[in-house]
Write a protein that holds these residues in place. Structure first.
Motif, PDB file in Angstrom:
ATOM      1  N   PHE A 270       0.844  -1.188   0.000  1.00 56.13           N
ATOM      2  CA  PHE A 270       0.000   0.000   0.000  1.00 56.13           C
ATOM      3  C   PHE A 270       0.881   1.240   0.000  1.00 56.13           C
ATOM      4  O   PHE A 270       2.097   1.164   0.252  1.00 56.13           O
ATOM      5  CB  PHE A 270      -0.944   0.010   1.208  1.00 56.13           C
ATOM      6  N   ALA A 271       0.281   2.373  -0.298  1.00 62.07           N
ATOM      7  CA  ALA A 271       0.992   3.647  -0.331  1.00 62.07           C
ATOM      8  C   ALA A 271       0.647   4.470   0.896  1.00 62.07           C
ATOM      9  O   ALA A 271      -0.511   4.530   1.315  1.00 62.07           O
ATOM     10  CB  ALA A 271       0.641   4.419  -1.592  1.00 62.07           C
ATOM     11  N   VAL A 272       1.663   5.090   1.479  1.00 57.63           N
ATOM     12  CA  VAL A 272       1.457   6.069   2.547  1.00 57.63           C
ATOM     13  C   VAL A 272       1.397   7.441   1.882  1.00 57.63           C
ATOM     14  O   VAL A 272       2.304   7.831   1.146  1.00 57.63           O
ATOM     15  CB  VAL A 272       2.585   6.013   3.583  1.00 57.63           C
ATOM     16  N   ARG A 273       0.302   8.152   2.130  1.00 53.91           N
ATOM     17  CA  ARG A 273       0.083   9.452   1.497  1.00 53.91           C
ATOM     18  C   ARG A 273      -0.184  10.513   2.546  1.00 53.91           C
ATOM     19  O   ARG A 273      -0.606  10.211   3.662  1.00 53.91           O
ATOM     20  CB  ARG A 273      -1.116   9.387   0.537  1.00 53.91           C
ATOM     21  N   GLN A 274       0.038  11.771   2.148  1.00 52.11           N
ATOM     22  CA  GLN A 274      -0.441  12.875   2.969  1.00 52.11           C
ATOM     23  C   GLN A 274      -1.697  13.439   2.312  1.00 52.11           C
ATOM     24  O   GLN A 274      -1.811  13.487   1.088  1.00 52.11           O
ATOM     25  CB  GLN A 274       0.630  13.948   3.147  1.00 52.11           C
ATOM     26  N   HIS A 275      -2.654  13.815   3.140  1.00 56.07           N
ATOM     27  CA  HIS A 275      -3.966  14.268   2.680  1.00 56.07           C
ATOM     28  C   HIS A 275      -4.272  15.615   3.322  1.00 56.07           C
ATOM     29  O   HIS A 275      -3.967  15.837   4.500  1.00 56.07           O
ATOM     30  CB  HIS A 275      -5.062  13.270   3.086  1.00 56.07           C
ATOM     31  N   TRP A 276      -4.913  16.506   2.554  1.00 53.23           N
ATOM     32  CA  TRP A 276      -5.329  17.803   3.078  1.00 53.23           C
ATOM     33  C   TRP A 276      -6.572  18.255   2.330  1.00 53.23           C
ATOM     34  O   TRP A 276      -6.854  17.781   1.234  1.00 53.23           O
ATOM     35  CB  TRP A 276      -4.207  18.834   2.955  1.00 53.23           C
ATOM     36  N   HIS A 277      -7.314  19.189   2.934  1.00 52.49           N
ATOM     37  CA  HIS A 277      -8.568  19.623   2.331  1.00 52.49           C
ATOM     38  C   HIS A 277      -8.320  20.710   1.296  1.00 52.49           C
ATOM     39  O   HIS A 277      -7.390  21.518   1.414  1.00 52.49           O
ATOM     40  CB  HIS A 277      -9.535  20.132   3.400  1.00 52.49           C
ATOM     41  N   ALA A 278      -9.193  20.727   0.275  1.00 55.69           N
ATOM     42  CA  ALA A 278      -9.068  21.723  -0.800  1.00 55.69           C
ATOM     43  C   ALA A 278      -9.131  23.154  -0.273  1.00 55.69           C
ATOM     44  O   ALA A 278      -8.546  24.070  -0.865  1.00 55.69           O
ATOM     45  CB  ALA A 278     -10.170  21.499  -1.840  1.00 55.69           C
ATOM     46  N   ARG A 279      -9.834  23.373   0.843  1.00 56.94           N
ATOM     47  CA  ARG A 279      -9.934  24.733   1.404  1.00 56.94           C
ATOM     48  C   ARG A 279      -8.563  25.281   1.771  1.00 56.94           C
ATOM     49  O   ARG A 279      -8.352  26.495   1.775  1.00 56.94           O
ATOM     50  CB  ARG A 279     -10.814  24.731   2.659  1.00 56.94           C
ATOM     51  N   TYR A 280      -7.617  24.412   2.111  1.00 56.33           N
ATOM     52  CA  TYR A 280      -6.306  24.850   2.595  1.00 56.33           C
ATOM     53  C   TYR A 280      -5.191  24.539   1.598  1.00 56.33           C
ATOM     54  O   TYR A 280      -4.012  24.589   1.946  1.00 56.33           O
ATOM     55  CB  TYR A 280      -6.015  24.192   3.952  1.00 56.33           C
ATOM     56  N   HIS A 281      -5.584  24.246   0.355  1.00 54.76           N
ATOM     57  CA  HIS A 281      -4.599  23.873  -0.655  1.00 54.76           C
ATOM     58  C   HIS A 281      -3.583  24.991  -0.899  1.00 54.76           C
ATOM     59  O   HIS A 281      -2.398  24.739  -1.126  1.00 54.76           O
ATOM     60  CB  HIS A 281      -5.318  23.504  -1.956  1.00 54.76           C
ATOM     61  N   HIS A 282      -4.041  26.260  -0.879  1.00 56.62           N
ATOM     62  CA  HIS A 282      -3.153  27.386  -1.167  1.00 56.62           C
ATOM     63  C   HIS A 282      -2.689  28.108   0.093  1.00 56.62           C
ATOM     64  O   HIS A 282      -1.942  29.083  -0.010  1.00 56.62           O
ATOM     65  CB  HIS A 282      -3.867  28.385  -2.090  1.00 56.62           C
ATOM     66  N   GLU A 283      -3.095  27.636   1.268  1.00 56.49           N
ATOM     67  CA  GLU A 283      -2.704  28.318   2.499  1.00 56.49           C
ATOM     68  C   GLU A 283      -1.211  28.116   2.744  1.00 56.49           C
ATOM     69  O   GLU A 283      -0.697  27.009   2.683  1.00 56.49           O
ATOM     70  CB  GLU A 283      -3.542  27.763   3.651  1.00 56.49           C
ATOM     71  N   ALA A 284      -0.494  29.218   3.020  1.00 58.72           N
ATOM     72  CA  ALA A 284       0.970  29.190   3.005  1.00 58.72           C
ATOM     73  C   ALA A 284       1.546  28.245   4.055  1.00 58.72           C
ATOM     74  O   ALA A 284       2.515  27.528   3.787  1.00 58.72           O
ATOM     75  CB  ALA A 284       1.505  30.612   3.201  1.00 58.72           C
ATOM     76  N   GLY A 285       0.984  28.236   5.265  1.00 58.09           N
ATOM     77  CA  GLY A 285       1.509  27.353   6.292  1.00 58.09           C
ATOM     78  C   GLY A 285       1.294  25.892   5.960  1.00 58.09           C
ATOM     79  O   GLY A 285       2.182  25.054   6.170  1.00 58.09           O
ATOM     80  N   ASN A 286       0.115  25.569   5.437  1.00 59.29           N
ATOM     81  CA  ASN A 286      -0.168  24.195   5.040  1.00 59.29           C
ATOM     82  C   ASN A 286       0.770  23.758   3.922  1.00 59.29           C
ATOM     83  O   ASN A 286       1.262  22.625   3.915  1.00 59.29           O
ATOM     84  CB  ASN A 286      -1.632  24.075   4.602  1.00 59.29           C
ATOM     85  N   ARG A 287       1.036  24.656   2.974  1.00 59.44           N
ATOM     86  CA  ARG A 287       1.960  24.327   1.879  1.00 59.44           C
ATOM     87  C   ARG A 287       3.365  24.062   2.413  1.00 59.44           C
ATOM     88  O   ARG A 287       4.052  23.146   1.945  1.00 59.44           O
ATOM     89  CB  ARG A 287       1.990  25.471   0.853  1.00 59.44           C
TER      90      ARG A 287
END
Length: 301
Positions: A270-287
């Protein structure tokens, strides 16, 4: 134009430019419009503000007192719009004061969290990390911003969630290096007859159980654990075997001086992935946080 209606942006740009150059012809050139168009725009602005604004004189278009009074507010509006268009909440890890909440398995607490923490403390000393579990509330937590990232094998996350693969996992078996009946290789015969420690939780546990059913293998399970806490010490002090994903297996083996054997049962990886919500896709800290995960655990690592 109704007196309560806001003037178009192009009219404010016209007013700003005409106040400086005092020439309709030059304004038309700089805005890329015809002179009649600029004259029409000026007429609309005059009507809206109920003032001639500029009077033709031998020296050019001279501003009226009303124009002198309005040029400051006009330029403040234009500057605010320019800042709005270029807006991005900056994230400087060296000075940031922020908490990031990451949903992860207890295996990731052992394999990923120490290295993550070391890098965060070096690059972002004011950042606080909080590790929390993956459960039925995880998707809602991502959407609300209560959680910033989910790291693991979480195929049930729904729409609106971005994902990025970090690395893939296959399966290994751990055993005591001085196991009385195992040699250099763990074969299927010994896998069937030896005692096992079974990890009952975790997103990969289902894949292992499906493989055992498919291969008609009924393990002799001596101990069941809900997670990996204490597993290394148990394997080191007994003759039991544990089957687990490679990353956590090799980490526990290194810490506890255990033998690592290829799993003799064909278990789906299986693959280990990181997941995040589209609302925070462009948020600088999340990036920044996502970029750190790729830097530390990306497939090239």
């Amino acid at each position: 134009m109704n007196s309560t209606e806001l003037p178009d942006l192009k009219l404010l740009q016209l007013f700003d430019l005409l106040y400086d150059v005092r020439s309709v012809t030059r304004v038309a050139e700089q805005l890329g419009q015809s002179q009649p168009t600029i004259s029409i725009w000026l007429g609309r602005l005059r009507e809206h503000l109920k003032d001639p604004l500029f009077i033709r004189t031998p020296g050019g278009m001279a501003p009226t007192p009303q124009a002198d009074a309005l040029i400051g507010p006009c330029r403040e509006i234009l500057e605010s719009l320019r800042r709005f268009a270029a807006w991005e909440i900056a994230f400087d890890p060296a000075t940031a004061k922020r908490r990031f909440r990451i949903c992860m398995s207890d295996a990731s607490h052992i394999t990923l969290l120490p290295r993550m923490l070391a890098h965060v403390r070096a690059q972002a000393p004011g950042v606080r990390l909080e590790a929390t579990r993956i459960d039925g509330n995880t998707e809602r937590a991502l959407e609300s911003g209560e959680a910033d990232l989910v790291i693991g094998h979480v195929p049930w996350l729904g729409g609106g969630i971005y994902q990025q693969q970090l690395y893939t996992q296959d399966w290994v078996c751990l055993a005591n290096r001085r196991h009385p009946r195992l040699g250099a290789k763990l074969g299927l015969k010994h896998y069937r007859t030896e005692g096992h420690v079974a990890i009952t939780a975790g997103t990969g546990a289902q894949l292992l159980e499906q493989a055992l059913v498919r291969e008609h293998i009924d393990r002799d399970v001596v101990l069941e654990l809900p997670g990996f806490l204490g597993l290394g010490a148990i394997i080191k002090s007994t003759d039991l075997i544990a089957t687990l994903p490679r990353h956590i297996g090799e980490t526990l083996a290194k810490v506890n001086d255990l033998a690592v054997h290829p799993c003799p049962v064909p278990v789906d990886g299986f693959a280990v992935r990181q997941h995040w919500h589209a609302r925070y896709h462009h948020e600088a800290g999340n990036r920044w946080l996502r970029g750190l995960m790729v830097q530390l655990f990306g497939a090239s690592d």
